[in-house]
Design a protein around this motif. Structure first.
Motif, PDB file in Angstrom:
ATOM      1  N   GLU A  37       0.831  -1.203   0.000  1.00 21.81           N
ATOM      2  CA  GLU A  37       0.000   0.000   0.000  1.00 21.81           C
ATOM      3  C   GLU A  37       0.866   1.254   0.000  1.00 21.81           C
ATOM      4  O   GLU A  37       0.551   2.227  -0.693  1.00 21.81           O
ATOM      5  CB  GLU A  37      -0.924  -0.012   1.220  1.00 21.81           C
ATOM      6  N   ASP A  38       1.948   1.225   0.789  1.00 19.59           N
ATOM      7  CA  ASP A  38       2.863   2.367   0.822  1.00 19.59           C
ATOM      8  C   ASP A  38       3.518   2.565  -0.535  1.00 19.59           C
ATOM      9  O   ASP A  38       3.704   3.701  -0.995  1.00 19.59           O
ATOM     10  CB  ASP A  38       3.935   2.146   1.898  1.00 19.59           C
ATOM     11  N   TYR A  88       2.258   1.764  -3.525  1.00 17.73           N
ATOM     12  CA  TYR A  88       1.285   2.338  -4.461  1.00 17.73           C
ATOM     13  C   TYR A  88       1.011   3.801  -4.145  1.00 17.73           C
ATOM     14  O   TYR A  88       0.823   4.619  -5.063  1.00 17.73           O
ATOM     15  CB  TYR A  88      -0.017   1.537  -4.412  1.00 17.73           C
ATOM     16  N   LYS A  89       0.987   4.144  -2.851  1.00 15.95           N
ATOM     17  CA  LYS A  89       0.754   5.527  -2.470  1.00 15.95           C
ATOM     18  C   LYS A  89       1.887   6.422  -2.955  1.00 15.95           C
ATOM     19  O   LYS A  89       1.660   7.522  -3.476  1.00 15.95           O
ATOM     20  CB  LYS A  89       0.625   5.629  -0.943  1.00 15.95           C
ATOM     21  N   ARG A  90       3.132   5.938  -2.787  1.00 16.18           N
ATOM     22  CA  ARG A  90       4.274   6.718  -3.242  1.00 16.18           C
ATOM     23  C   ARG A  90       4.312   6.804  -4.762  1.00 16.18           C
ATOM     24  O   ARG A  90       4.672   7.835  -5.334  1.00 16.18           O
ATOM     25  CB  ARG A  90       5.582   6.100  -2.717  1.00 16.18           C
TER      26      ARG A  90
END
Length: 377
Positions: free
Chosen positions: A212-213, A215-217
């Motif tokens: 998730e981190d 994809y967020k970045r």
């Protein structure tokens, strides 16, 4: 409460088997998180090692003790390897195999002493658990919420092995022998039986949180230049300016000159490489500021500098780009950049961008390849 240790042992084996399968299944669905495969292997080694002790029915031979404990020590070392894989750090196979080698070398000399065997396996296991906790704490690429839980659990493993070495606690004795057991073994047995599902859950959570981190970045990075995109720039600029309060802050707005004349005759590969070059120059010159690609051939930066210093920085960037971007992919392009600069102490990001855009328009009108300040007339 009277504990049925053989039943508790069966629950331990069943839980370990289930979470071994879950870790490998999670890895099969997401091969990019290689740590899941390492952790699944660690659980499998524990399962096989404990299985050998179950088959021995509380009376293992020396050969069984040698192999079973080798597998358990290897499980701890593979656990450590998984933590390094999670941090995308190289894994040294000799360091992972060192514990098993020490066990095999020492075994002929300590085979007659169950206490010494237990101390050695506890020390080796605690060492790998401590190294795993240190790896996640010291070398994490990005700090995740689940990191804290994993580190606490790994330190719990260190404490558990220290206690079992000091108290003479044996998993085989406490989980599969129906008879007298050392004081405190019941609590330890329950603890280790519930520990496996807990740490497996945390490992799965870490993998999920890491993806998730990622994809967020990725959503905040321009895929071509690998620098922040418009959304990331605006968020970072707003945060920076809210911190600065009444300190002078400058906005630099860059636009590559005649970029369409590069794409048309030379092709988009050359044009893309020109954008990559400027993105790299911008990140080199503004390491402590906020910068990004706003779209197309337009870039911007927010820096904590007054008007004069911001102008000098813009001039350095303009000169560096003019010097570097002359020959691109074997083509002479002689590309340049125009810069508009605006400074304010209480302005918003929107205000500075608007003022810098006006200055940039004047820079284009003056013949391009120049830096123009919004305050200049």
């Amino acid at each position: 409460m009277q504990l049925d240790f053989p039943t508790l042992g069966a629950v331990f084996m069943l839980n370990t088997a289930i979470f071994t399968a879950l870790l490998f299944f999670a890895w099969a669905l997401n091969r990019q998180v290689k740590a899941l495969a390492w952790w699944g292997l660690a659980f499998l080694l524990i399962l096989v090692g404990m299985g050998l002790m179950v088959v021995a029915q509380g009376a293992p031979t020396l050969a069984t003790l040698l192999v079973a404990n080798s597998l358990l020590i290897a499980a701890y070392s593979v656990l450590y390897g998984g933590c390094r894989a999670f941090n995308a750090r190289p894994i040294s196979l000799p360091s992972l195999g060192a514990g098993v080698v020490v066990w095999w070398v020492a075994f002929p000399f300590i085979s007659d002493s169950s206490a010494t065997r237990l101390v050695l396996t506890s020390v080796l296991s605690a060492g790998y658990a401590l190294m795993s906790a240190w790896e996640l704490w010291r070398h994490a690429r990005h700090r995740l919420a689940s990191h804290v839980a994993a580190i606490i659990l790994l330190l719990g493993l260190v404490g558990f092995n220290a206690l079992r070495g000091a108290l003479g606690f044996s998993l085989a004795q406490s989980l599969w022998i129906a008879g007298p057991v050392p004081p405190g073994s019941g609590a330890m047995a329950i603890g280790i039986a519930t520990f496996m599902p807990t740490i497996a859950f945390v490992f799965l959570s870490m993998a999920k949180e890491q993806r998730e981190d990622h994809y967020k970045r990725a959503a905040l990075i321009d895929p071509l230049t690998r620098i922040p995109n418009r959304r990331a720039f605006l968020e970072g600029a707003s945060a920076l300016m809210s911190q600065q309060r009444e300190t002078p802050t400058s906005c630099l707005l860059f636009d590559l000159d005649n970029f369409k004349q590069i794409n048309d005759p030379y092709g988009h590969k050359v044009g893309d490489h020109v954008l990559e070059i400027f993105g790299s120059i911008l990140s080199d010159h503004v390491p402590g500021g906020v910068y990004g690609r706003l779209g197309g051939e337009e870039f911007s930066a927010i820096v904590c500098l007054d008007e004069d210093d911001a102008g000098r920085l813009a001039e350095h960037i303009r000169h560096s780009f003019e010097s570097i971007a002359k020959i691109v992919r074997g083509q002479r392009v002689d590309v340049t950049v125009s810069v508009g600069c605006a400074t304010g102490a209480t302005s918003t990001v929107k205000d500075l961008l608007r003022q810098a855009d006006t200055a940039l328009y004047r820079a284009k009108a003056q013949g391009r390849n120049v830096v123009v300040s919004a305050s200049a007339r």
